[in-house]
Design an enzyme around this catalytic site. Structure first.
Site, PDB file in Angstrom:
ATOM      1  CB  ALA A 197      -0.712   0.168   1.374  1.00 23.86           C
ATOM      2  NE  ARG A 198       3.832   3.183  -4.446  1.00 26.21           N
ATOM      3  CZ  ARG A 198       5.421   3.234  -4.268  1.00 26.21           C
ATOM      4  NH1 ARG A 198       5.733   3.994  -3.414  1.00 26.21           N
ATOM      5  NH2 ARG A 198       6.037   2.495  -4.659  1.00 26.21           N
ATOM      6  CB  CYS A 203       5.182   2.829   0.574  1.00 26.78           C
ATOM      7  SG  CYS A 203       6.965   2.565   0.736  1.00 26.78           S
ATOM      8  CB  VAL A 204       2.357  -0.687   4.108  1.00 24.87           C
ATOM      9  CG1 VAL A 204       2.297  -1.805   4.985  1.00 24.87           C
ATOM     10  CG2 VAL A 204       1.766   0.414   4.970  1.00 24.87           C
ATOM     11  CE  LYS A 217       2.031   4.537   8.196  1.00 30.15           C
ATOM     12  NZ  LYS A 217       0.991   5.107   9.085  1.00 30.15           N
ATOM     13  CG  ASP A 322      -6.844   9.416   9.079  1.00 37.67           C
ATOM     14  OD1 ASP A 322      -7.899   9.737   8.607  1.00 37.67           O
ATOM     15  OD2 ASP A 322      -5.732   9.048   8.344  1.00 37.67           O
TER      16      ASP A 322
END
Length: 513
Positions: A197-198, A203-204, A217, A322
Site C-alpha cells: 500500500a501507499r 508506503c507499507v 511502514k 483518522d
C-alpha cells in the site's frame, strides 16, 4: 589475529575500569552484515556496544545452513536478553530453523558460533578457518605496545567528544525520544518483499523477519513527526489488544541525513484493509456482525481510560482522528484490527493533549463540526468525531452485505455517489454541514430485521448533533444484541420482526459519550 584483538581489549578494559563504575556496560563484538550494500553499512569489522544503566549487553550471530553450506547473515551487538545471560559461547539450540540465531556474553564471543542439535546428536561448530601469518600480522605484533596505546588514547578522546549513540548507524541530530518497548529488530534478518500500500506518509511493505511475515511502514525523513507520533502511541501502556495492530519495533535506517528512512514494524495481515476487502467481496450477515463488533470493540478500548492496565501502568484515553475503512485491517477470520495512529492524540489527566489541530484526518470522513472548524478541544469532542466516522464505516459494511432481499451494489466510498471520488472541502461542507446529507440507506435494507436495526445505530453514530452520538462501547453492545436476536429467531419470528422493527428495544442513548 585473535591475540592482537584480545590484547587490545585487555588494555582498553584496564584503562577504563576506574572510570566506568556506575556507568552503562560496554561490549565489543565481531560485526558482519551480508546485506551491507542494500542497508548501506560496513560489511565486517568490530562493533562497540553501549547500553543503558543496569542493562546487560551481548554479542550475537545469525546464519543459514543450506545443504551443509554455511551462509553467514549478521553478527553484532544484542541488547539485554535473559536468553543470553551467562552464555560464554554462541550456541543455537532451535531445531532446523530457517535462520539460526545464537547470542552470548563476553567480548568477541560471537567469533565462533555453534549449532547444538537435539539431544544425542553431534555438536556442529563453525569456526573461521585459520589464516597463515602475514606481514600485517607481524607488524601488528611489533607495533602493538606503542600503536595500541596511542590508538586507545585517541579513541577515548574521540568518543568523549562525539558520544556516539548506542547501536546507532544513523545520526540525524535529534532527540530520539524513549526507545520502543521491543527488541532491536535491525540486528535480525529482515527482508522487504513487496509493496502492499501507499499512503499519505509513505508506503507499507510486506517483509520477512526471521520465520514470520511482518508489515514495514516506511516514512521519508520529512514525515518524521508522523513516525514519532505513531511510535509514541504504540509505546503507551496498555496498547496490546486483540483489536489494535500489534507493534513490533520502530527503527531508523540509513547512514546519512539524505538517505535516512524511518521504519515502523508491525504484524502483517494478509487480507489487508476493510476497504480492499469490501471492494472484492460481498459479505454475509454474520461476517458483517463480526467485523462491526470487533471494530467497535477496538475503538471502544482505544477510547477507554484504564487507570491500571494489566500491570503496565495507566492507559489514557486515545482518540484516533483518522478512523476510516482503510485504517481497519482484517485478520484471517475477519476480526478487525485498528491501525495507523499517526494522528492519534492521548488525553492524560493534568497534561495537555498535544497537537490538536482541528482539520486533520481524511476529508471524506470528517464530522460536520470538523468541516465547519467549530471543534470543542476537549476529550469527548474528539471521541465523538471518531464515532461519526464509525457510522460511515458501518454504512460501508451494510452496503456490501447480501443479507437483504435485493441487489448488492458495487463498493462505493461514503458520499461517492453524491459528490464523486475526490470531493473538495467546499463540496463536503455544502453536502454534510449545510444540507445535512448522509450516505443513502436503501429501502430493501430496512426489510431485513438485523440490517434495519443496524441502520438505526448508524444514524445515531453520524448524528449532526455531536453530543447525541453513541459511544463505541454502546455500538459494540448494540451489534452483539442485534446479532443474537436475529440469529436466534425462527423464520416466523423474522417475519414479525420486519413489521415491528421500530418496537425492538435497543440500548438507550444514555450509553452515548
Amino acid at each position: 589475529m585473535t591475540a592482537p584483538w584480545a590484547a587490545l581489549a585487555l588494555l582498553w578494559g584496564s584503562l577504563c575500569a576506574g572510570s566506568g563504575r556506575g556507568e552503562a556496560e560496554t561490549r565489543e563484538c565481531i560485526y558482519y552484515n551480508a546485506n551491507w550494500e542494500l542497508e548501506r553499512t560496513n560489511q565486517s569489522g568490530l562493533e562497540r556496544c553501549e547500553g543503558e544503566q543496569d542493562k546487560r549487553l551481548h554479542c550475537y550471530a545469525s546464519w543459514r545452513n543450506s545443504s551443509g553450506t554455511i551462509e553467514l547473515v549478521k553478527k553484532g551487538c544484542w541488547l539485554d536478553d535473559f536468553n543470553c545471560y551467562d552464555r560464554q559461547e554462541c550456541v543455537a539450540t532451535e531445531e532446523n530453523p530457517q535462520v539460526y540465531f545464537c547470542c552470548c556474553e563476553g567480548n568477541f564471543c560471537n567469533e565462533r558460533f555453534t549449532h547444538l542439535p537435539e539431544p544425542g546428536g553431534p555438536e556442529v561448530t563453525y569456526e573461521p578457518p585459520p589464516t597463515a601469518p602475514t606481514l600485517l600480522t607481524v607488524l601488528a605484533y611489533s607495533l602493538l605496545p606503542i600503536g595500541g596505546l596511542s590508538l586507545i588514547v585517541l579513541l577515548a578522546f574521540w568518543m568523549y567528544r562525539h558520544r556516539k549513540p548506542p547501536y546507532g548507524h544513523v545520526d540525524i541530530h535529534e532527540d530520539p525520544g524513549p526507545p520502543p518497548p521491543s527488541p532491536l529488530v535491525g540486528l535480525k534478518p529482515l527482508q522487504l518483499l513487496e509493496i502492499k500500500a501507499r499512503g499519505r506518509f509513505g508506503c507499507v511493505w510486506k517483509a520477512q523477519l526471521m520465520n514470520d511475515f511482518v508489515a514495514v511502514k516506511i516514512f521519508p525523513l520529512q514525515d518524521k513527526q508522523s513516525w514519532q507520533s505513531e511510535r509514541e502511541i504504540f509505546s503507551t501502556p496498555g496498547m496490546k489488544h486483540e483489536n489494535l495492530l500489534q507493534f513490533i519495533a520502530a527503527e531508523k535506517r540509513g547512514c546519512s541525513n539524505l538517505e535516512v528512512e524511518l521504519w515502523l514494524i508491525t504484524a502483517f495481515h494478509d487480507k489487508g484493509s476493510l476497504t480492499d476487502y469490501l471492494k472484492g467481496n460481498i459479505i454475509t450477515w454474520n461476517e458483517l456482525c463480526h467485523v462491526a463488533e470487533t471494530m467497535s470493540r477496538g475503538l471502544s478500548y482505544l477510547h477507554e481510560d484504564v487507570p491500571w492496565c494489566r500491570g503496565e501502568g495507566h492507559k489514557p484515553s486515545i482518540a484516533h482522528r483518522d478512523f476510516k475503512s482503510k485504517n481497519v485491517l482484517l485478520k484471517s477470520d475477519l476480526t478487525a484490527v485498528l491501525a495507523d495512529f499517526g494522528l492519534a492524540v492521548r488525553f492524560e489527566p493534568g497534561k495537555p493533549p498535544g497537537d490538536t489541530h482541528g482539520q486533520v484526518g481524511t476529508r471524506r470522513y470528517m464530522a460536520p463540526e470538523v468541516l465547519e472548524g467549530a471543534i470543542n478541544f476537549q476529550r469527548d469532542a474528539f471521541l465523538r468525531i471518531d464515532m461519526y466516522a464509525m457510522g460511515l464505516v458501518l454504512w460501508e459494511l451494510v452496503s456490501r452485505c447480501k443479507a437483504a432481499d435485493g441487489p448488492v451494489d458495487e463498493y462505493m466510498l461514503p458520499f461517492e455517489e453524491e459528490i464523486g471520488q475526490h470531493p473538495s472541502l467546499e463540496e463536503l461542507q455544502e453536502v454534510v454541514v449545510h444540507k445535512k446529507m448522509r450516505p443513502t440507506i436503501k429501502d430493501h435494507w430496512l426489510k431485513h430485521p438485523g440490517l434495519a436495526q443496524l441502520c438505526v445505530t448508524i444514524e445515531e453514530c453520524w448524528d449532526h448533533d455531536a453530543e447525541a452520538r453513541l459511544s463505541a462501547g454502546c455500538v459494540e453492545e448494540r451489534v452483539s444484541l442485534i446479532r443474537r436476536s436475529v440469529n436466534s429467531s425462527t423464520s416466523d419470528c423474522l417475519v414479525s420482526l420486519v413489521t415491528s422493527v421500530t418496537n425492538v428495544d435497543l440500548l438507550p442513548k444514555e450509553s452515548s459519550i
